[in-house]
Design an enzyme around this catalytic site. Sequence first.
Site, PDB file in Angstrom:
ATOM      1  N   HIS A 190       0.842  -1.203   0.000  1.00  0.00           N
ATOM      2  CA  HIS A 190       0.000   0.000   0.000  1.00  0.00           C
ATOM      3  C   HIS A 190       0.880   1.257   0.000  1.00  0.00           C
ATOM      4  O   HIS A 190       0.617   2.215  -0.729  1.00  0.00           O
ATOM      5  CB  HIS A 190      -0.884   0.046   1.259  1.00  0.00           C
ATOM      6  CG  HIS A 190      -1.837  -1.096   1.381  1.00  0.00           C
ATOM      7  ND1 HIS A 190      -1.730  -2.048   2.372  1.00  0.00           N
ATOM      8  CD2 HIS A 190      -2.930  -1.439   0.667  1.00  0.00           C
ATOM      9  CE1 HIS A 190      -2.718  -2.928   2.259  1.00  0.00           C
ATOM     10  NE2 HIS A 190      -3.459  -2.584   1.229  1.00  0.00           N
ATOM     11  N   SER A 242       0.250  -9.104   1.354  1.00  0.00           N
ATOM     12  CA  SER A 242      -1.207  -8.999   1.376  1.00  0.00           C
ATOM     13  C   SER A 242      -1.689  -8.851   2.826  1.00  0.00           C
ATOM     14  O   SER A 242      -1.126  -9.487   3.729  1.00  0.00           O
ATOM     15  CB  SER A 242      -1.830 -10.254   0.766  1.00  0.00           C
ATOM     16  OG  SER A 242      -3.207 -10.301   1.059  1.00  0.00           O
ATOM     17  N   SER A 243      -2.721  -8.035   3.006  1.00  0.00           N
ATOM     18  CA  SER A 243      -3.264  -7.838   4.359  1.00  0.00           C
ATOM     19  C   SER A 243      -3.711  -9.167   4.960  1.00  0.00           C
ATOM     20  O   SER A 243      -3.573  -9.400   6.162  1.00  0.00           O
ATOM     21  CB  SER A 243      -4.460  -6.892   4.318  1.00  0.00           C
ATOM     22  OG  SER A 243      -4.067  -5.666   3.767  1.00  0.00           O
TER      23      SER A 243
HETATM   24  P1  AMP Z   1      -6.551  -3.621  -0.467  1.00  0.00           P
HETATM   25  O1  AMP Z   1      -6.362  -2.859   0.802  1.00  0.00           O
HETATM   26  O2  AMP Z   1      -6.157  -5.044  -0.375  1.00  0.00           O
HETATM   27  O3  AMP Z   1      -7.908  -3.406  -1.075  1.00  0.00           O
HETATM   28  O4  AMP Z   1      -5.519  -2.992  -1.515  1.00  0.00           O
HETATM   29  C1  AMP Z   1      -5.513  -1.629  -1.795  1.00  0.00           C
HETATM   30  C2  AMP Z   1      -4.611  -1.386  -2.972  1.00  0.00           C
HETATM   31  O5  AMP Z   1      -3.293  -1.818  -2.645  1.00  0.00           O
HETATM   32  C3  AMP Z   1      -5.023  -2.163  -4.234  1.00  0.00           C
HETATM   33  O6  AMP Z   1      -4.806  -1.354  -5.369  1.00  0.00           O
HETATM   34  C4  AMP Z   1      -4.077  -3.332  -4.206  1.00  0.00           C
HETATM   35  O7  AMP Z   1      -3.836  -3.895  -5.484  1.00  0.00           O
HETATM   36  C5  AMP Z   1      -2.824  -2.686  -3.660  1.00  0.00           C
HETATM   37  N1  AMP Z   1      -1.917  -3.684  -3.114  1.00  0.00           N
HETATM   38  C6  AMP Z   1      -2.217  -4.688  -2.252  1.00  0.00           C
HETATM   39  N2  AMP Z   1      -1.134  -5.459  -2.026  1.00  0.00           N
HETATM   40  C7  AMP Z   1      -0.130  -4.941  -2.772  1.00  0.00           C
HETATM   41  C8  AMP Z   1       1.244  -5.288  -2.981  1.00  0.00           C
HETATM   42  N3  AMP Z   1       1.800  -6.340  -2.385  1.00  0.00           N
HETATM   43  N4  AMP Z   1       1.984  -4.519  -3.826  1.00  0.00           N
HETATM   44  C9  AMP Z   1       1.431  -3.436  -4.441  1.00  0.00           C
HETATM   45  N5  AMP Z   1       0.149  -3.054  -4.282  1.00  0.00           N
HETATM   46  C10 AMP Z   1      -0.623  -3.793  -3.470  1.00  0.00           C
END
Ligand code: AMP
Length: 277
Positions: free
Chosen positions: A37, A185-186
């Site tokens: 993020h 990943s979260s």
């Molecule tokens: P999320 O909080 O999982 O909805 O992710 C929010 C944003 O962060 C989305 O655009 C995801 O694709 C991006 N994102 C999540 N994990 C990663 C990562 N490991 N590298 C780059 N971007 C990420």
Amino acid sequence: MKIIRKTNELEQILVLIKDKGQSIGSVLTMGNLHDGHLSLIKEAQINNDFVVTSIFINPTQFNNETDFSSYPKTIDDDIAKLEKIGCDLLFLPEIQEIYPGDLLKQNIVNNFRGILCDKYRPGHFDGVTTVVDIFFSIIKPNASYFGEKDFQQIKIIQELVKIKNHNIKIVSCPSIRDDSGMSLSSRNSKFTNDQSKIFNQLGSKIYEFINFCKKKSSNINLDNFKKQILENSINKIDYIEIRNENNLDITNVSSKARLFIALYIGEIRIIDNFKLY
Ligand code: AMP
């Protein structure tokens, strides 16, 4: 950093920014922030005068209540990380603020559907496009930054912007990965020690296969690789596929292609994709 919970308050602040001729970059997240993020926020900061990050766990994109309610929440840590990297504003709305009525989702985009995650999480992308459309209409950023980890999502959001005539540049940013080569990943924050080991071993197997694909370059067969993955304590595979990264069609050549995976370690769903060229 300003923390704003109300839409009208956010809109007032952003009008003043735009009146000064400043550009706005947005990064939409569900929180439990990690370096992936933060990389999007840094990219937004390089290219814009003012950066808005949102944290909103969007109920309409989950396929079941347990997955929604158990989504990791670490708001104090998230705020500290955002302060540290100098994010200008955090938008932190309640559900009511984004969905004043019922939790309705619209079917806006039909391209790049029926495959990959859409096949296994029906309605998920309707929830995603619905909420992204709402956020875009409120923030009206010049550019919005998304991670390639969610590759199909980026394709669908690019379609959303065209269909809804949002004058917003969609910037796709490379995945930030851990030492095993898997994307951060979260959801991984929920791994037990054993599950972390399985995750790392999965990374090794995947990179072996990627190297094989790069050498072979055509007529690539996934059967053996899938068998090996199942032997590696993976509960369930949703898909392991090679697709062309422009049109997302299935292919067996490595040129302009990515390996797309979605599988489960315990109850935790992992999605990732890897360039094969
Ligand atoms: P999320 O909080 O999982 O909805 O992710 C929010 C944003 O962060 C989305 O655009 C995801 O694709 C991006 N994102 C999540 N994990 C990663 C990562 N490991 N590298 C780059 N971007 C990420």
